[in-house]
Structure formats: structure tokens, C-alpha cells
Design a protein around this motif. Structure first.
Motif, PDB file in Angstrom:
ATOM      1  N   ILE A 115      19.483 -17.137   0.012  1.00 22.08           N
ATOM      2  CA  ILE A 115      18.206 -16.671   0.610  1.00 22.08           C
ATOM      3  C   ILE A 115      17.096 -18.022   0.073  1.00 22.08           C
ATOM      4  O   ILE A 115      16.460 -18.402   0.878  1.00 22.08           O
ATOM      5  N   ILE A 116      16.974 -18.178  -0.998  1.00 23.17           N
ATOM      6  CA  ILE A 116      15.881 -19.054  -1.706  1.00 23.17           C
ATOM      7  C   ILE A 116      16.118 -20.416  -1.314  1.00 23.17           C
ATOM      8  O   ILE A 116      15.385 -21.002  -0.570  1.00 23.17           O
ATOM      9  N   MET A 144       5.271 -17.633   6.798  1.00 25.20           N
ATOM     10  CA  MET A 144       6.307 -16.444   6.679  1.00 25.20           C
ATOM     11  C   MET A 144       7.334 -17.009   5.556  1.00 25.20           C
ATOM     12  O   MET A 144       7.926 -15.920   4.818  1.00 25.20           O
ATOM     13  N   LEU A 145       7.939 -17.954   5.722  1.00 23.62           N
ATOM     14  CA  LEU A 145       9.069 -18.508   4.727  1.00 23.62           C
ATOM     15  C   LEU A 145       8.622 -18.556   3.347  1.00 23.62           C
ATOM     16  O   LEU A 145       9.327 -18.109   2.340  1.00 23.62           O
ATOM     17  N   ASN A 146       7.218 -18.852   3.247  1.00 21.79           N
ATOM     18  CA  ASN A 146       6.668 -18.915   1.684  1.00 21.79           C
ATOM     19  C   ASN A 146       6.564 -17.476   1.274  1.00 21.79           C
ATOM     20  O   ASN A 146       6.931 -17.449   0.010  1.00 21.79           O
ATOM     21  N   ASP A 163       8.929 -16.087  -2.003  1.00 24.92           N
ATOM     22  CA  ASP A 163       8.126 -15.688  -3.113  1.00 24.92           C
ATOM     23  C   ASP A 163       8.877 -14.035  -3.591  1.00 24.92           C
ATOM     24  O   ASP A 163       8.992 -14.007  -4.617  1.00 24.92           O
ATOM     25  N   GLU A 164       9.070 -13.276  -2.474  1.00 24.20           N
ATOM     26  CA  GLU A 164       9.641 -12.152  -2.354  1.00 24.20           C
ATOM     27  C   GLU A 164      11.075 -12.277  -3.024  1.00 24.20           C
ATOM     28  O   GLU A 164      11.464 -11.628  -4.032  1.00 24.20           O
ATOM     29  N   ALA A 165      11.843 -13.068  -2.646  1.00 22.35           N
ATOM     30  CA  ALA A 165      13.271 -13.451  -2.897  1.00 22.35           C
ATOM     31  C   ALA A 165      13.322 -13.907  -4.572  1.00 22.35           C
ATOM     32  O   ALA A 165      14.220 -13.574  -5.136  1.00 22.35           O
ATOM     33  N   VAL A 223      14.612 -12.858 -10.187  1.00 21.88           N
ATOM     34  CA  VAL A 223      14.070 -12.584 -11.606  1.00 21.88           C
ATOM     35  C   VAL A 223      14.654 -11.309 -12.082  1.00 21.88           C
ATOM     36  O   VAL A 223      15.282 -11.221 -13.299  1.00 21.88           O
ATOM     37  N   ASP A 224      14.281 -10.097 -11.116  1.00 28.72           N
ATOM     38  CA  ASP A 224      14.723  -8.939 -11.708  1.00 28.72           C
ATOM     39  C   ASP A 224      16.147  -8.850 -11.824  1.00 28.72           C
ATOM     40  O   ASP A 224      16.681  -8.227 -12.724  1.00 28.72           O
ATOM     41  N   LEU A 225      17.019  -9.368 -10.973  1.00 32.33           N
ATOM     42  CA  LEU A 225      18.472  -9.352 -11.087  1.00 32.33           C
ATOM     43  C   LEU A 225      18.665 -10.132 -12.243  1.00 32.33           C
ATOM     44  O   LEU A 225      19.841  -9.788 -13.036  1.00 32.33           O
ATOM     45  N   ASP A 226      18.313 -11.161 -12.392  1.00 37.47           N
ATOM     46  CA  ASP A 226      18.531 -12.104 -13.513  1.00 37.47           C
ATOM     47  C   ASP A 226      18.504 -11.426 -14.895  1.00 37.47           C
ATOM     48  O   ASP A 226      19.186 -11.695 -15.912  1.00 37.47           O
ATOM     49  N   GLN A 227      17.229 -10.714 -14.964  1.00 35.78           N
ATOM     50  CA  GLN A 227      16.860  -9.887 -16.347  1.00 35.78           C
ATOM     51  C   GLN A 227      18.079  -9.037 -16.336  1.00 35.78           C
ATOM     52  O   GLN A 227      18.632  -8.609 -17.600  1.00 35.78           O
ATOM     53  N   GLN A 228      18.202  -8.094 -15.576  1.00 32.21           N
ATOM     54  CA  GLN A 228      19.301  -7.000 -15.791  1.00 32.21           C
ATOM     55  C   GLN A 228      20.666  -7.575 -15.998  1.00 32.21           C
ATOM     56  O   GLN A 228      21.216  -7.124 -16.904  1.00 32.21           O
ATOM     57  N   ALA A 229      20.948  -8.738 -15.472  1.00 32.47           N
ATOM     58  CA  ALA A 229      22.268  -9.442 -16.039  1.00 32.47           C
ATOM     59  C   ALA A 229      22.191  -9.705 -17.572  1.00 32.47           C
ATOM     60  O   ALA A 229      23.279  -9.605 -18.218  1.00 32.47           O
ATOM     61  N   ALA A 230      21.060 -10.434 -17.819  1.00 32.51           N
ATOM     62  CA  ALA A 230      20.605 -10.950 -19.174  1.00 32.51           C
ATOM     63  C   ALA A 230      21.070  -9.801 -20.329  1.00 32.51           C
ATOM     64  O   ALA A 230      21.240  -9.996 -21.346  1.00 32.51           O
TER      65      ALA A 230
END
Length: 200
Positions: free
Chosen positions: A76-77, A114-116, A120-122, A127-134
Motif C-alpha cells: 500500500i504505502i 487522494m493518494l496522499n 497517511d491512513e496506511a 504504526v499500529d500494527l508495528d507497535q502490536q508486533a513489537a
């Protein structure tokens, strides 16, 4: 007991068999207010179960949170950034001898913002998923905790002492029955139930 008077007009509802099983365990009347609350819990969590990769048989195949984060970054990003940069800086690539103004047919003033926004949302999701993993938090564990917490509160609020009157074993089993109805799969839940009892 815990019989329904109506079926909520096609909305998701807590199943009658599960209500009957809970009544058999607790021997306490499941009043309409409790049944309504159980319906609300199904309506809140079933869409999440259907959408989030967990170990539930209803939802997508389980994927490790770190792999989800990697997919968001790569698919996505990175892809959206590449497309945004291409539209912003290389619109001349659309031009040709037969259509020298073809780039004007592509409305970059609409697509780039729209892509920006998508990026931003992705980024926030990453960040949320990365924190969960950490932190070692898994989707299934977090979702199970949230479901059990709300079920425990529902039974405690609407049944009071009757919830525990037939003993810890029956109260725990009633939560397991309710959980399976919401999650689509039974789990042992021993550690979560201990947390709920200790916090009551």
C-alpha cells in the motif's frame, strides 16, 4: 428462560441455542435487556471477526501481525507513493506524437491529494500494527480479550449475583458459550476468565 420475542428485523442476533445453553448452565432468567446487550455484542464484534485475520473460522486466514505490517508497507504505502510521485513528476510520459496533451486528461489535482490521504491512513495502520508486533500483541488475543470483557460485564450487570450463584465452573462455561457465539469458535479462555474474576 431466555426466549426471544422478536428477531431484530434481519440484524445479527445472539442465537437461541446459545441462550438455551446459558440458561441451562446458570438457571437464571435471561431477560430482554440482557438478550439485547448480547445482540449488541454480536453486532459490534462479528464484523471485526469477519474482517481481521485471526484464528476464528469465520474470518480471514490468520496472518502474523508483523507480516500484516510488512504487507501494508510494501503493497500500500510504497505502491501509493510510487504512483503519486509518478503523477506529480513524470506526467510528460503520457505524451506522444498522436496525443501531445494526453497528460492533461489525467486529473492529477484530484488523484494526488487522494493518494496522499491513502498514504497517511496506511502509515497510521502500519504504526499500529508495528507497535502490536513489537509488544507481542496478536490480533486473536486482543479481540478475545475485548469480547470476554464485554460479555463478562453484560452478565454481571444484568444477572448480578445470579451470574455466579451456580459456581465458578458454570459461570466460566456460560462465558465460553457466549464467546463461541460471537467469535464463531470456542476457546479455553482460562487466563482471560481469571483476569475478569480478579478485576470484579
Amino acid at each position: 428462560m431466555g426466549k426471544r420475542t422478536e428477531q431484530n428485523g434481519g440484524q445479527l442476533v445472539f442465537g437461541q441455542k446459545a441462550l438455551d445453553d446459558i440458561y441451562a448452565l446458570l438457571k437464571a432468567d435471561l431477560h430482554p435487556a440482557l438478550i439485547n446487550r448480547l445482540d449488541q455484542i454480536v453486532q459490534k464484534f462479528r464484523p471485526i471477526v469477519l474482517a481481521v485475520p485471526t484464528h476464528s473460522k469465520l474470518g480471514p486466514t490468520h496472518i502474523d501481525v508483523s507480516k500484516q505490517a510488512q504487507w501494508v508497507q510494501n503493497s500500500i504505502i510504497n505502491t501509493a507513493e510510487e504512483l503519486r510521485d509518478a503523477l506529480a513528476n513524470e506526467s510528460h510520459m503520457f505524451r506522444g506524437i498522436m496525443s501531445p496533451q494526453a497528460d492533461q486528461l489525467i486529473d492529477t489535482s484530484t488523484y494526488i491529494p487522494m493518494l496522499n490521504k491513502l498514504i497517511d491512513e496506511a502509515d497510521m495502520a502500519f504504526v499500529d500494527l508495528d507497535q502490536q508486533a513489537a509488544l507481542g500483541i496478536r490480533n486473536s488475543e486482543q479481540l478475545q480479550f475485548e469480547i470476554v470483557k464485554e460479555l463478562w460485564a453484560a452478565f454481571s450487570t444484568h444477572l448480578g449475583k445470579k451470574f455466579h450463584a451456580r459456581g465458578q465452573k458454570n459461570a466460566d462455561e456460560a462465558i465460553r458459550v457466549a464467546f463461541a457465539e460471537v467469535y464463531g469458535k470456542g476457546e479455553r479462555l482460562a487466563s482471560l476468565l481469571k483476569v475478569m474474576r480478579n478485576s470484579s
